[in-house]
Enzyme design. Structure first.
Site, mmCIF file in Angstrom:
data_model
loop_
_atom_site.group_PDB
_atom_site.id
_atom_site.type_symbol
_atom_site.label_atom_id
_atom_site.label_comp_id
_atom_site.label_asym_id
_atom_site.label_seq_id
_atom_site.Cartn_x
_atom_site.Cartn_y
_atom_site.Cartn_z
ATOM 1 N N GLU A 123 0.747 -1.006 0.081
ATOM 2 C CA GLU A 123 -0.031 0.122 0.001
ATOM 3 C C GLU A 123 0.945 1.059 -0.041
ATOM 4 O O GLU A 123 1.727 1.646 0.891
ATOM 5 C CB GLU A 123 -0.885 -0.042 1.331
ATOM 6 C CG GLU A 123 -2.241 -0.632 1.087
ATOM 7 C CD GLU A 123 -2.807 -0.439 2.417
ATOM 8 O OE1 GLU A 123 -3.517 0.774 2.578
ATOM 9 O OE2 GLU A 123 -2.721 -1.315 3.257
ATOM 10 N N ARG B 226 4.860 -13.495 9.576
ATOM 11 C CA ARG B 226 5.750 -12.343 9.251
ATOM 12 C C ARG B 226 6.910 -12.236 10.006
ATOM 13 O O ARG B 226 7.097 -12.905 11.092
ATOM 14 C CB ARG B 226 4.599 -11.292 10.127
ATOM 15 C CG ARG B 226 3.534 -10.917 9.238
ATOM 16 C CD ARG B 226 2.645 -10.032 10.111
ATOM 17 N NE ARG B 226 2.888 -8.354 9.789
ATOM 18 C CZ ARG B 226 2.462 -7.825 8.956
ATOM 19 N NH1 ARG B 226 1.682 -8.371 8.081
ATOM 20 N NH2 ARG B 226 2.850 -6.464 8.946
ATOM 21 N N LYS C 267 3.811 -0.193 10.460
ATOM 22 C CA LYS C 267 3.643 1.286 9.844
ATOM 23 C C LYS C 267 3.313 2.105 10.525
ATOM 24 O O LYS C 267 3.719 3.262 10.556
ATOM 25 C CB LYS C 267 2.947 1.111 8.392
ATOM 26 C CG LYS C 267 3.147 0.570 7.236
ATOM 27 C CD LYS C 267 2.222 0.562 6.353
ATOM 28 C CE LYS C 267 2.684 -0.219 5.140
ATOM 29 N NZ LYS C 267 1.304 -0.413 4.285
#
Ligand code: ATP
Ligand code: MG
Length: 544
Positions: free
Chosen positions: A31, A256, A266
């Site tokens: 994104e 992850r 983020k």
């Protein structure tokens, strides 16, 4: 370095062998709402390396279907990071490129009576949704006719309704055990300017609808994502099946990557920047790729680290030591090893002539002769590290300078300390030493053994430099505590010292080993007027 076998690689091998796919096509779908961090590097490296190993290809796709959070300035930064890691996407796409075709698929679902326009507000929808243990209730708008839905959806698109007034929902099953299947929202109304499509659209597809379609359109065979999408896979497959896309992609999840003492989300990284708790996204303490780059990490070290952590279906937290080891291994033979004095203590060689400097031969890296030699200056005025001197030799283990003790200055002479000078406060400000000309480096002198070897720089020829030293940004990884309480107050310290003349023309991102002091990289702010170096890591692991 190749990707070792892992469960995704095995699936790819089987899919190629069985003829299920002809070519491996992957994509990395960030994104564009933040800078990439080292966790993303796992996704990038996995996608690109796996495709490469099978002769396939990887697209970079900016997932810009949520217009609220995005900003095109991140697009360039993300491209730069991927290029820095050494990867070239087969194509660069934007999720928003597919708004038209995604809309067509929505119409198709409506016509198949598999989607409907719903007037429930967000809160009402939550009430209707049920819980993990209780089934949900059908929306009162669920039984609208196909014609009515087509009409309303058209009007949603035309801007007739305000934000949140209506949604388009999939008609699946309000009592499905997987909550994601309880008539998920496919489209929502947001009247906002989109960085790519401007004001053309006021309805935007949700990730769960857009993503599988994007993968299908691009011919992605293996859509890799992190574990939190695990229970969305069923919806992914539903979308692909019901839309009857010509190509059928499949989603696979991996764990992850997290690193100790490092914040990787983020949202937190943005907070650090917005609250000025760090000096920007490329602050050398940040786990962003741009921060690691500025710190001096190499792409090879990052790849080695990420591949070394393996890939599994479990989220993993890896010690930051492992990352440091990767960069040490990468730089050890590659970089010049030169002298820098970070906390200078003045030394005067009383039996050396005033105004004389001699230049001695020294290798750039004694373990890599190909790097050649440099000249190291020696003269009457020198600097050594403050920590390399104590007045009284404390014990047998002390292999450095002390009053009345002789040490070797690396690539120069033996010196003996005869006298200590103090300021009015009793601080040591200068050492008076003598050198022995017979002990010149390379002369083969072996009549005495010095009490160890220390490094130094000559005062009149060396260059002033600032050294930035770092500790982890976060004291602990307990994400329940407040961000600001978890910050390490000592994460950045600055020392003013000297480097030898041989590297005065250094340029940003040139890396060195400063002998005994660690690996350093020249900072972007470095100039001939003021050299600035960032410590990448110490020479030895401080891991306990
Ligand atoms: P964050 O959770 O840090 O905000 P994100 O997952 O929302 O990140 P995206 O831009 O959606 O960020 O990420 C792009 C891709 O990178 C996704 O496929 C995501 O799964 C993957 N990714 C992000 N963080 C990690 C991580 N720590 N380890 C492995 N993959 C990751
Ligand atoms: Mg995400």
């Amino acid at each position: 370095m190749e990707i070792e076998s892992n469960f995704i690689k095995t699936i790819m091998e089987e899919d190629l062998a069985s003829g299920k796919v002809e070519e491996i096509v992957t994509r990395f779908p960030p994104e564009p709402n933040a800078y990439l961090h080292i966790g993303h590097a796992r996704a990038i490296i996995t996608n690109f390396e796996l495709a490469k190993q099978f002769g396939g290809r990887t697209n970079l796709r900016f997932d810009d279907t949520n217009p609220v959070k995005e900003d095109s300035s991140f697009v360039e930064a993300i491209k730069e990071d991927i290029q820095w890691l050494g990867y070239e996407p087969a194509n660069i796409f934007f999720g928003s490129d597919y708004f038209e075709i995604t809309y067509d698929y929505a119409i198709k679902l409506i016509k198949k009576n598999l989607a409907y326009v719903c007037d429930l507000s967000q809160e009402e929808m939550r009430d209707y949704r049920g819980t993990l243990t209780e089934p949900g209730k059908d929306s009162p708008y669920r039984n609208r006719t196909v014609e009515e839905n087509l009409q309303l959806f058209e009007e949603m698109k035309a801007g007739k309704f305000g934000d949140g007034e209506k949604t388009l929902r999939a008609k699946i099953d309000m009592s499905h055990p997987n909550m994601n299947m309880r008539d998920p929202v496919l489209y929502r109304i947001i009247h906002i300017y989109h960085h790519n499509t401007g004001d053309k659209w006021c309805i935007y597809p949700m990730y769960d609808f857009a993503h599988p379609l994007q993968d299908a359109i691009e011919g992605v065979t293996h859509s890799l994502c992190s574990l939190e999408y695990d229970d969305h896979r069923i919806l992914y497959d539903w979308v692909v099946e019901k839309c009857e896309t010509p190509h059928v992609p499949h989603q696979y999840e991996f764990g992850r990557l997290n690193i100790t003492n490092t914040i990787m989300s983020k949202r937190y990284l943005k907070q650090l920047v917005d609250k000025n708790l760090v000096r920007g996204y490329d602050d050398p303490r940040m786990p962003t790729l741009t921060g690691l780059r500025r710190r001096g990490y190499t792409k090879d070290a990052i790849k080695d680290f990420v591949l070394g952590t393996g890939l599994s279906r479990i989220n993993s937290t890896v010690s930051s030591e492992m990352l440091e080891n990767s960069v040490r291994n990468d730089l050890n033979y590659k970089v010049k090893r030169v002298n820098a004095v970070l906390e200078p203590l003045k030394v005067v060689i009383t039996n050396y002539p005033e105004d004389q400097v001699e230049w001695l031969d020294a290798p750039y890296n004694k373990d890599n002769e190909a790097m050649g030699n440099r000249k190291v200056a020696f003269g009457r005025n020198l600097f050594i590290e403050r920590e390399d001197f104590v007045e009284e030799k404390p014990n047998k283990k002390w292999k450095r300078l002390a009053l009345g003790i002789e040490v070797r200055l690396m690539y120069a002479y033996f010196i003996t300390c005869n006298e200590v000078k103090y300021d009015d406060f009793g601080n040591i400000v200068e050492l008076q030493c003598t050198y022995d000309p017979k002990t010149k480096s390379g002369s083969g002198f072996d009549e005495r053994k010095p009490n160890g070897t220390i490094h130094f720089v000559e005062a009149t020829t060396s260059k002033r430099a600032t050294f930035n030293l770092f500790e982890p940004l976060m004291i602990d990884s307990d994400s329940k505590r407040d961000l600001e309480d978890r910050l390490n107050p000592n994460s950045w310290s600055e020392l003013e010292g000297f480097v030898e003349k041989a590297i005065e023309d250094t340029h940003p991102l040139e890396r060195f080993q400063f002998i005994r002091k660690g690996y350093f990289s020249t900072d972007y702010d470095s100039s001939s007027e003021g050299l600035v170096f960032n410590r990448i890591c110490e020479l030895k692991s401080s891991f306990k």
